[in-house]
Every structure is written in structure tokens, then in C-alpha cells.
Design a protein around this motif. Sequence first.
Motif, short mmCIF file in Angstrom:
data_model
loop_
_atom_site.label_atom_id
_atom_site.label_comp_id
_atom_site.label_asym_id
_atom_site.label_seq_id
_atom_site.Cartn_x
_atom_site.Cartn_y
_atom_site.Cartn_z
N GLY A 125 46.20 48.98 42.90
CA GLY A 125 44.78 49.25 42.83
C GLY A 125 44.49 50.52 42.08
O GLY A 125 45.39 51.21 41.59
N GLU A 150 34.01 45.77 41.05
CA GLU A 150 34.94 45.56 42.18
C GLU A 150 35.36 44.10 42.35
O GLU A 150 36.56 43.83 42.58
CB GLU A 150 34.29 46.11 43.45
CG GLU A 150 35.25 46.25 44.62
CD GLU A 150 35.38 44.98 45.44
OE1 GLU A 150 36.42 44.80 46.11
OE2 GLU A 150 34.43 44.18 45.39
N PHE A 153 38.26 43.17 40.07
CA PHE A 153 39.54 43.71 40.54
C PHE A 153 40.07 42.87 41.70
O PHE A 153 41.27 42.55 41.74
CB PHE A 153 39.36 45.17 40.97
CG PHE A 153 39.51 46.16 39.86
CD1 PHE A 153 40.65 46.92 39.75
CD2 PHE A 153 38.51 46.32 38.91
CE1 PHE A 153 40.81 47.84 38.72
CE2 PHE A 153 38.64 47.22 37.88
CZ PHE A 153 39.80 47.99 37.77
N LEU A 158 43.71 43.39 43.11
CA LEU A 158 43.70 44.85 42.98
C LEU A 158 42.54 45.44 43.77
O LEU A 158 41.43 44.91 43.77
CB LEU A 158 43.55 45.25 41.50
CG LEU A 158 44.62 44.76 40.53
CD1 LEU A 158 44.20 45.07 39.10
CD2 LEU A 158 45.96 45.40 40.84
N GLU A 159 42.80 46.56 44.42
CA GLU A 159 41.72 47.27 45.11
C GLU A 159 41.06 48.24 44.14
O GLU A 159 41.74 48.92 43.37
CB GLU A 159 42.27 48.05 46.31
CG GLU A 159 41.19 48.85 47.05
CD GLU A 159 41.72 49.60 48.25
OE1 GLU A 159 40.98 50.47 48.77
OE2 GLU A 159 42.86 49.33 48.68
N LEU A 160 39.76 48.30 44.16
CA LEU A 160 39.01 49.31 43.41
C LEU A 160 38.30 50.19 44.43
O LEU A 160 37.43 49.74 45.17
CB LEU A 160 37.99 48.66 42.47
CG LEU A 160 37.14 49.66 41.65
CD1 LEU A 160 38.01 50.50 40.74
CD2 LEU A 160 36.07 48.92 40.85
N CYS A 184 33.42 49.79 49.30
CA CYS A 184 34.43 50.17 48.31
C CYS A 184 34.25 51.62 47.87
O CYS A 184 35.08 52.14 47.10
CB CYS A 184 34.40 49.24 47.10
SG CYS A 184 32.85 49.31 46.15
N LEU A 209 47.22 54.41 46.56
CA LEU A 209 47.09 53.44 45.49
C LEU A 209 47.99 53.82 44.31
O LEU A 209 48.36 54.98 44.14
CB LEU A 209 45.64 53.36 45.02
CG LEU A 209 44.64 52.85 46.07
CD1 LEU A 209 43.24 52.78 45.48
CD2 LEU A 209 45.06 51.50 46.62
#
Length: 378
Positions: A125, A150, A153, A158-160, A184, A209
Motif C-alpha cells: 500500500g 482509493e 488502489f 493495495l491500501e491507500l 482512509c 506500509l
Amino acid sequence: YCRLEPRAQLVHHESVSLKDHARGRSADFAREVAWMQNRWAAAIARDPFHNLNLSLSKFRPLTPYAGNRRAAFWPLLGIDPDTAPSPAGLHPPLRWYVDDNQSRVTEVREASRAVQLGEPGSRAGLAVLILTKNRPEYIVPLTRALIAAEPAFAERGLELRIIIGDTGSEDPAVLELYRTLPSCCRLVTGLEYQFSRCNNQLLAQARDLDSVLFLNNDIAFDDAADSLLQLHAAVHAQPEIGIVGALLQFPDGTVQHQGIAAFKQGPLRGFVHHPGAHMAATLEPGQQQTCLGVTGALLMIRSDALEVTGGFDESYAAECQDVDLCLAAARGGFASAVKHAGRIVHFENGTREIGEENWADRRRLMRRWHNWIEAHWL
């Protein structure tokens, strides 16, 4: 316990006992060097007390001055040209480039206590770190563009994470934005602005991350999701590339930033600058190239490269900390690159007063890194 006796007169006849073995000494020495390098290379690459002006890999002869370089060079370092030494017309003695070593040791220890990066992040992320104060015309559309990115991602696993560090906003539009932030986003308030220190404080929210993006609040994306995903892929595509920045444009479409370079000749040889400013871009969309460093206005760094640097050096008062970070990463084995990741506009100095250039910071950067730049880039 060891005591040094200053009045003793001792003579060391260097290698006298080895003279009978000179015929085989060269091979022995090469084996010993190889053994030391194999055992300690990784530790040396991350040694926070290594003199930054000395190469980790090779020695290089000092370069003679050219033309009137001496007259132009000394004032930029804050040294009186009339009293500056000039041994045989070569570079000045190394001591002019090096801050007091004990001070540097203290700074490194303080920085490591403040940042506490720990092990590089393992979760896939991107943490976006933004410092801001008021100026809703910048931070409101930028934050909304990042929030809109977001889902793209998330589709890729993937984390944003958007981390906003506020240094004293009072504008109603900005405060309203903060009240409606989605999950987020994380808001950190009560910060007293200093770029390096504040970003290091925000890193506590990002260390899990695998990537971090330091982003100015006066950046505008045409397509934030596409640009950020391109940059995230680029910073993970090659192990040796640890930092990726984006080609940034002025509102008129000319280049604001296309990587940082060092002058290769003339009186400013070795000094860093932004090449191609106010000119047409030479990079095509999707193209990237390695460079000495990238601007902190948009600087994406992989967590293992960040761990090598220890975060931003807080001894810089206002500028140059981004170049210092890139050079510290390069000394640890991670190169920088700049990529054309779509149209990204930087309203340069949108939140900074014109004329705030800090020459003390610039002198500090060159005292630390000039010889390293000379050895590795010129």
C-alpha cells in the motif's frame, strides 16, 4: 582500560615485519579485503557515522579548479575568499565540507529516537503524507482527488492511506473538510511547522506500509489514481530504485521539476539544481530516467529505502532536506528516478512566501555532500 601517554615518543616502522613476505603479500591482502567486504559491506552501507564526504566504494583524486571557480565557490559556502586556503589550486581541505563530527553524531542519534522507523513495512500500500495550513483552494481539491483514488488502489489489493498533518488551520472550508474525512484518511493536528520534523512525526502513522509519498499541498492531478498507481509500480519495479518522483509542470505546461541534477562544469560545479525549468518536458508519458534526486513536493519512497535513511534530517531549517534524503538513500544503495506519470501541476510556492530561500541550508547540503556528488555523479 587503555591510557594514552602524550609524552611518549614511539615509532611504528610500518610493515617492516612483512618485508620478507612481500612476494605473496598482494594476494593475501586481496583475500583479506574480500573477506572484510563480504562480512561488513551491509553494515558499512548503513553506518550513520560514516563521513558523508567519503565514498563507500572508491577513492577519487581531487579535481583542480577551472577558471574563476575559486572566487565564485567560496562565498556560496559562507567562507571568506580572502582567508580561504588554496593548496596547490585543488579543492579546499575536507574540513570545510564537514560539520563538526560530534554534532553529526548527536543529530543522528536524536533523529533515530524521533523517527523510530523500525523494520520496513510489509503491507502492500501507499501512505500519502501532506502538511497543510489553511489554503482551501489547494488542500480541499487535492484531498478529494486522493480520496477518489482509493477504490482503484483497493481493486489492486493495495491500501491507500491519506495522512494530513495540520499546522494550525482556521479556515472554515478546511475545517469542514476535516469533519467529513472518510476512514482512509487520518488527521494529525497541533503540529508546529518544520518540514522535516513534521513529516518524521507523520511517519509514525505509515511505517506498516511498503511505500510512502511525501506530497505538497499545492499539487494538482489530472488523474490521481492513474498517476499514483504508475509511481507505486515504478518504485517497486527495480530493487535498486528506491525513490521515484514525478515530472511536475507549471500551470502553463512547462517543466517545474524533472529530476534534480548537479552542475558538471563552471564555478557551480557540484551544486544541485532543477534542470529544464520553464522549458518543454523531455520525458514522454510513461518514460522514466534515473537522477541524482527528486523534489520533496512529490517524493515516493519504498519503505526499505526509507529505513536506510532514517527519515528526513531535521537539521535543515527550510529546504534541501529532500535532496539530502535522496543522497542518503543512494549512499545506502537505492537510486532515485523521475517518471512522467501524467499531467501533474505544482503551484510552486503556493503556500510559501517568495524569497524564503535558505542559503544556510544550501551551504549545509554542499558541505556534507559535495565530495560525494563529485565522486559519484560528475
